[in-house]
Design an enzyme around this catalytic site. Structure first.
Site, PDB file in Angstrom:
ATOM      1  N   GLU A 396      53.303  25.268  78.303  1.00  0.00           N
ATOM      2  CA  GLU A 396      53.324  26.360  79.625  1.00  0.00           C
ATOM      3  C   GLU A 396      51.944  25.972  80.564  1.00  0.00           C
ATOM      4  OE1 GLU A 396      54.315  30.421  79.318  1.00  0.00           O
ATOM      5  OE2 GLU A 396      55.664  30.255  77.693  1.00  0.00           O
TER       6      GLU A 396
HETATM    7  C1  LIG Z   1      55.586  23.370  70.747  1.00  0.00           C
HETATM    8  C2  LIG Z   1      56.019  22.950  72.022  1.00  0.00           C
HETATM    9  C3  LIG Z   1      57.088  23.793  72.876  1.00  0.00           C
HETATM   10  C4  LIG Z   1      57.208  23.163  73.978  1.00  0.00           C
HETATM   11  N1  LIG Z   1      58.429  23.997  74.746  1.00  0.00           N
HETATM   12  C5  LIG Z   1      58.910  23.520  76.013  1.00  0.00           C
HETATM   13  C6  LIG Z   1      59.989  24.074  76.684  1.00  0.00           C
HETATM   14  O1  LIG Z   1      60.518  24.880  76.108  1.00  0.00           O
HETATM   15  N2  LIG Z   1      60.575  23.526  77.445  1.00  0.00           N
HETATM   16  C7  LIG Z   1      59.807  22.657  78.254  1.00  0.00           C
HETATM   17  O2  LIG Z   1      60.166  22.181  79.372  1.00  0.00           O
HETATM   18  N3  LIG Z   1      58.607  22.011  77.853  1.00  0.00           N
HETATM   19  C8  LIG Z   1      58.195  22.495  76.778  1.00  0.00           C
HETATM   20  N4  LIG Z   1      57.030  21.854  76.227  1.00  0.00           N
HETATM   21  C9  LIG Z   1      56.243  20.835  76.901  1.00  0.00           C
HETATM   22  C10 LIG Z   1      55.073  21.121  77.154  1.00  0.00           C
HETATM   23  O3  LIG Z   1      55.080  22.083  78.480  1.00  0.00           O
HETATM   24  C11 LIG Z   1      54.241  19.692  77.408  1.00  0.00           C
HETATM   25  O4  LIG Z   1      53.872  19.264  76.437  1.00  0.00           O
HETATM   26  C12 LIG Z   1      53.197  19.924  78.262  1.00  0.00           C
HETATM   27  O5  LIG Z   1      53.317  20.247  79.817  1.00  0.00           O
HETATM   28  C13 LIG Z   1      52.112  18.839  78.599  1.00  0.00           C
HETATM   29  O6  LIG Z   1      52.867  17.638  78.731  1.00  0.00           O
HETATM   30  P1  LIG Z   1      52.823  16.511  77.819  1.00  0.00           P
HETATM   31  O7  LIG Z   1      53.162  16.816  76.499  1.00  0.00           O
HETATM   32  O8  LIG Z   1      53.630  15.299  78.404  1.00  0.00           O
HETATM   33  O9  LIG Z   1      51.257  16.027  78.035  1.00  0.00           O
HETATM   34  P2  LIG Z   1      50.529  14.971  79.168  1.00  0.00           P
HETATM   35  O10 LIG Z   1      50.929  15.661  80.404  1.00  0.00           O
HETATM   36  O11 LIG Z   1      50.693  13.642  78.765  1.00  0.00           O
HETATM   37  O12 LIG Z   1      49.155  15.477  78.947  1.00  0.00           O
HETATM   38  C14 LIG Z   1      48.197  14.902  77.986  1.00  0.00           C
HETATM   39  C15 LIG Z   1      46.815  15.187  78.427  1.00  0.00           C
HETATM   40  O13 LIG Z   1      46.424  14.817  79.539  1.00  0.00           O
HETATM   41  C16 LIG Z   1      45.999  15.825  80.358  1.00  0.00           C
HETATM   42  N5  LIG Z   1      46.368  15.710  81.753  1.00  0.00           N
HETATM   43  C17 LIG Z   1      47.434  15.202  82.141  1.00  0.00           C
HETATM   44  N6  LIG Z   1      47.611  15.036  83.723  1.00  0.00           N
HETATM   45  C18 LIG Z   1      46.143  15.472  83.957  1.00  0.00           C
HETATM   46  C19 LIG Z   1      45.581  15.331  85.336  1.00  0.00           C
HETATM   47  N7  LIG Z   1      46.279  15.075  86.351  1.00  0.00           N
HETATM   48  N8  LIG Z   1      44.112  15.537  85.234  1.00  0.00           N
HETATM   49  C20 LIG Z   1      43.561  15.698  83.855  1.00  0.00           C
HETATM   50  N9  LIG Z   1      44.217  15.728  82.878  1.00  0.00           N
HETATM   51  C21 LIG Z   1      45.706  15.461  82.910  1.00  0.00           C
HETATM   52  C22 LIG Z   1      46.798  16.993  79.836  1.00  0.00           C
HETATM   53  O14 LIG Z   1      45.963  18.327  80.135  1.00  0.00           O
HETATM   54  C23 LIG Z   1      46.568  16.821  78.338  1.00  0.00           C
HETATM   55  O15 LIG Z   1      45.435  17.270  77.691  1.00  0.00           O
HETATM   56  C24 LIG Z   1      56.679  22.128  74.964  1.00  0.00           C
HETATM   57  C25 LIG Z   1      55.483  21.513  74.189  1.00  0.00           C
HETATM   58  C26 LIG Z   1      55.329  21.835  72.829  1.00  0.00           C
HETATM   59  C27 LIG Z   1      54.056  21.128  71.997  1.00  0.00           C
END
Ligand SMILES: Cc1cc2nc3c(=O)[nH]c(=O)nc-3n(C[C@H](O)[C@H](O)[C@H](O)COP(=O)(O)OP(=O)(O)OC[C@H]3O[C@@H](n4cnc5c(N)ncnc54)[C@H](O)[C@@H]3O)c2cc1C
Lengths: 565, 252
Positions: A396
């Protein structure tokens, strides 16, 4: 200070803080539920708790990696899937405060159930509820309320997490229909949901100005959505999280929610509005942990004494309770604002989410520590709760992204206000020091804390202006600065909420009757004021350069860049 | 067929009980309230009669503080048709005789073919109100009923007798039964029920200003239980455990 248009009554409480302004009038009285609303909520809470006592076993759900079908059916029978649905569509039409309090209750009963419920009510059904046509709502909402249809929200993809706008799923026109193609990842409830709120690029609609067109669709699984294998997760194992596959999934024109090309706004709106639910989950879990901690440390004897008699244990109990108190005040101030008609609560809700998820993480860490070896074993609930708590800081909106969002929005507000100034030197003046706003009126016992809040707000305005003056438009890339501003705001909003609630309680019960509230309020305010100060001080940290240089070396060498002596 | 079900609001069974400063009552400041579980068994019996015969009317009657409507609404949400709320802010400390009198007055005015109570309220565990109510209304009474059904002008009531026997009574209506746990699990109030309950009528009566016949002199918490003891492990411990059971606990 420059003259800006006086903020409309229902505008944000947090944004003006960046300008050194405190909207006291919107803070009082601290919102409370009507007796009828409270009674209805209590009935639903009682029922859910009763159902849980008979049917929900958190350890079993964790081990089975699924919520049993009987539990889903039972919750549907109870009406859990309809609590947030308006009455006209056969739902319970709960207010925001009622709904969020129910989220808190659910989190005291299990780790996965509140995530499942939120996947449906907080995000799954929200786009159609808020942006659907009457025909779309009439078709789906009653069945969503009864739980006959369970919903999921599908935004994230392998290449589009924090940067959701980079999503690659496409929807292309085929006659009157649309064809959806692509993959989604991490979709909560995806394994069993019947309907999906799906965001896809609509490339045919993109114009030459280079703007990406994203559209929101409400898609039935039967249209051809395939869910792939459940993810094996660290925590909330009972919650379904799957990738989705779309291969020429054909949907009719009326599957579009809102306008074609306006989907991203819808996604952000749903997420922005929903974050109080997640923070209340964290509040509920934190309270359970504190109760467990208090009992455990009273019962466990070492050196001939219950360990709760030792100061290092007391430190944990005290600070957990202070943080949780601040969190509670903040969450229900925010939901109360929503119920009063405030629309602009994205920042407030984001702050609740950051603070809630991080408070739970530190509470669960302290709880494990207080339980010693037992805390580390599966005979006790702590390790499961620790695993379940971790994801909250990731989904979220990651806490990093939310901090950046808060600071960016706030600085934008400040920049806009200064741009309207005629004198030109407004920024300079602010940088030299902003006048503290009038403290909010509070009972005598809290006057020192109200003053502290005002000083903190002045510091925020001063440091925000300094950041703008120093970095100008590039300030967004200065993420440590941005985070330090966001952390100040977080601590300030917490103090506002705590003081507002304490004022209400003291006015109702007198200082003596409100002794317990005052104890927590004073402790929480001091703790939050210290937090704001630490965040402001970090802006003058001379060692940031060393830190970033080291990070660069790690990134280059992909190891700790040491050399053997 | 009109069934009256008497219910009482009691502290939740998992509440942490504290004695108030006066030393004669419970400190109710942080107590969660529920419908007494035996009253829920009684209500479930009534609702199942209603499920089978839609002409049945189920009315809740409760002596309860003015602000305490949640428990009445919960009963309505489970399926009762209406409720009578006899308002009395001292309801929770009223003695059984005064409580029964208040209920009897309301029931006499409203009229009923069958009156069900839980076998006792789980706050004071006295189990007097049902029988006193029957006495006040001059009606026959069967206590600790596990199951019941209506058969013409009679209610057939099943209860556990002494020595594990099962007794089945036929009682002419109207009658008072006190109900205990049987096989019928009380239903949950679901969302639809809660919605409907918002619109169901609750008739409000003022309790007649009768004084209690009895007063509580002292209320005390049970003594703290001594901590458990581990006397050994595995089979080696058996003889020591047996000795303690015989000599200390004197249960063998
Ligand atoms: C159990 C679970 C349930 C989920 N349920 C849903 C759902 O129902 N629907 C849905 O759409 N999504 C869902 N998600 C996805 C979730 O919203 C994403 O995992 C989340 O938005 C982070 O994206 P990512 O995993 O690609 O991490 P990334 O975006 O790759 O981030 C990796 C790290 O880098 C940091 N980072 C990224 N960009 C920047 C920046 N510009 N500056 C500084 N730091 C940065 C992040 O904060 C994080 O610490 C779910 C995820 C999980 C784990």
């Amino acid at each position: 200070m420059t003259s800006t248009a006086s903020p409309a009554t229902l505008s944000s409480l947090v944004k003006p803080l960046f300008l050194g302004q405190l909207r006291s009038e919107a803070l009082v009285p601290y919102p409370t539920m009507s007796a009828d609303d409270a009674e209805l909520l209590a009935m639903v809470q009682d029922n859910v708790a009763k159902f849980a006592a008979d049917h929900i076993d958190p350890a079993a759900i964790d081990q089975a990696h699924a919520i049993p079908q009987e539990v889903l059916d039972g919750l549907a029978e109870l009406g859990l899937f309809g609590v947030a649905v308006p009455e006209e569509y056969d739902g319970l039409g709960m207010t925001n405060t009622q709904y969020v309090k129910l989220c808190e209750t659910l989190a005291t009963l299990d780790g996965a159930v509140p995530i499942m419920s939120g996947g449906h009510s907080t995000i799954g059904i929200k786009a159609i509820q808020l942006f659907g046509t009457d025909a779309q709502k009439a078709r789906y909402m009653p069945r969503l309320a009864s739980g006959e249809l369970k919903a999921a929200f599908a935004l994230s993809e392998a290449g589009a997490g924090s940067d959701a706008q980079a999503l690659r799923c496409t929807a292309t026109r085929d006659g009157d229909d649309w064809l959806l193609n692509g993959n989604k990842l991490w979709i909560t409830n995806g394994g069993f949901a019947d309907v999906f709120t799906v965001f896809a690029r609509t490339p045919d609609e993109e114009r030459d100005d280079g703007r990406i067109s994203i559209t929101c669709f409400f898609v039935e699984r039967s249209a051809g959505i395939v869910s792939e294998k459940e993810e094996e997760k660290l925590g909330i194992r009972g919650s379904s999280t799957v990738p989705l596959l779309f291969e020429n999934v054909r949907v009719p024109a009326d599957a579009v929610i809102g306008d074609v090309g306006k989907g991203f706004k819808i996604a952000m709106h749903v997420l922005n509005a929903g974050r109080t639910g997640l923070s209340a989950n964290c509040l509920g879990s934190s309270k359970v942990l504190i109760e467990e901690m208090a009992k455990y440390t009273n019962e466990r004897q070492q050196f001939g004494l219950p360990i709760s008699k030792f100061e290092l244990i007391q430190q944990k109990l005290g600070r957990c309770a202070q943080d949780v108190h601040a969190l509670e005040c903040m969450v229900y101030l925010t939901t109360g604002l929503v119920d009063r008609g405030h629309k602009d609560i994205a920042l407030e809700a984001a702050l609740c989410k950051i603070f809630g998820t991080e408070t739970l993480w530190s509470v669960v860490n302290d709880a494990v520590q207080c339980a010693g070896g037992n805390g580390f074993t599966t005979d006790y609930p702590y390790e499961r709760m620790l695993r379940d708590a971790r994801v909250n800081m990731i989904f979220e909106g990651t806490n990093e992204i939310l901090r950046l969002m808060v600071a960016k929005t706030g600085l934008g507000e400040l920049g806009a206000a200064l741009a309207g100034s005629t004198t030109g030197d407004a920024l300079d003046k602010l940088v030299r020091g902003s006048e503290a706003p009038d403290p909010i009126e509070v009972p005598a016992a809290l006057q020192r804390d109200a003053l502290g809040l005002s000083m903190g707000i002045a510091t925020l305005a001063q440091t925000s202006a300094a950041a703008l003056a120093e970095h100008g438009k590039d300030v967004g890339a200065k993420q440590l600065v941005m985070a330090a501003l966001a952390d100040q705001v977080l601590a300030l909003y917490a103090q506002m909420a705590v003081l507002s609630r304490a004022k209400l309680v003291v006015e109702a019960k007198g200082e003596e009757g409100a002794a317990a509230e005052l104890l927590l309020a004073r402790g929480a305010c001091r703790r939050m004021a210290a937090r704001a100060k630490a965040a402001a001080d970090s802006l003058r940290d001379p060692d940031v350069g060393l830190l970033l240089e080291t990070a660069a070396a790690v990134s280059d060498s992909e190891r700790v860049p040491t050399e053997a002596p | 067929m009109k069934i009256m079900v008497c219910v009482k609001r009691v502290p939740a069974t998992d509440s942490r009980i504290k004695i108030a400063a006066d030393g004669t009552s419970l400190d109710t400041t942080s107590i969660e309230w529920i419908v007494s579980p035996y009253d829920e068994f009684a209500l479930e019996q009534a609702l199942q009669i209603k499920d089978a015969d839609a002409d049945t009317e189920v009315v809740i009657v409760s002596l309860a503080p003015a602000a305490a409507t949640k428990e009445l609404r919960t009963c309505l949400a489970m399926g009762a048709d209406s409720a009578i709320h006899i308002k009395d802010d001292q309801a929770n400390t009223r003695d059984a005789f005064t409580t029964a009198s208040a209920l009897a007055d309301a029931i006499r005015d409203a009229g009923a073919d069958l009156i069900l109570c839980g076998k006792m309220a789980v706050d004071h565990d006295q189990g007097q109100v049902g029988t006193l109510l029957a006495y006040k209304l001059d009606l026959p009474c069967v206590t600790e009923v596990r199951d019941l059904k209506i058969d013409g002008n009679e209610v057939i009531a099943e209860r556990a007798g002494g020595g594990g026997t099962k007794e089945t009574y036929a009682v002419p209506l109207p009658a008072v039964l006190t109900v205990t746990k049987g096989d019928k699990e009380p239903r949950y109030a679901n969302l639809k029920g809660i919605m409907k309950a918002k619109k169901k009528p609750i008739e409000e009566l003022e309790a007649a200003a009768g004084a209690d016949h009895m007063t509580v002199k002292v209320m005390e918490l049970p003594p703290e239980r001594p901590a458990g003891r581990i006397v050994g492990e595995g089979v080696d411990a058996v003889s020591e455990v047996m000795r303690l059971l015989r000599e200390e606990a004197k249960v063998l």
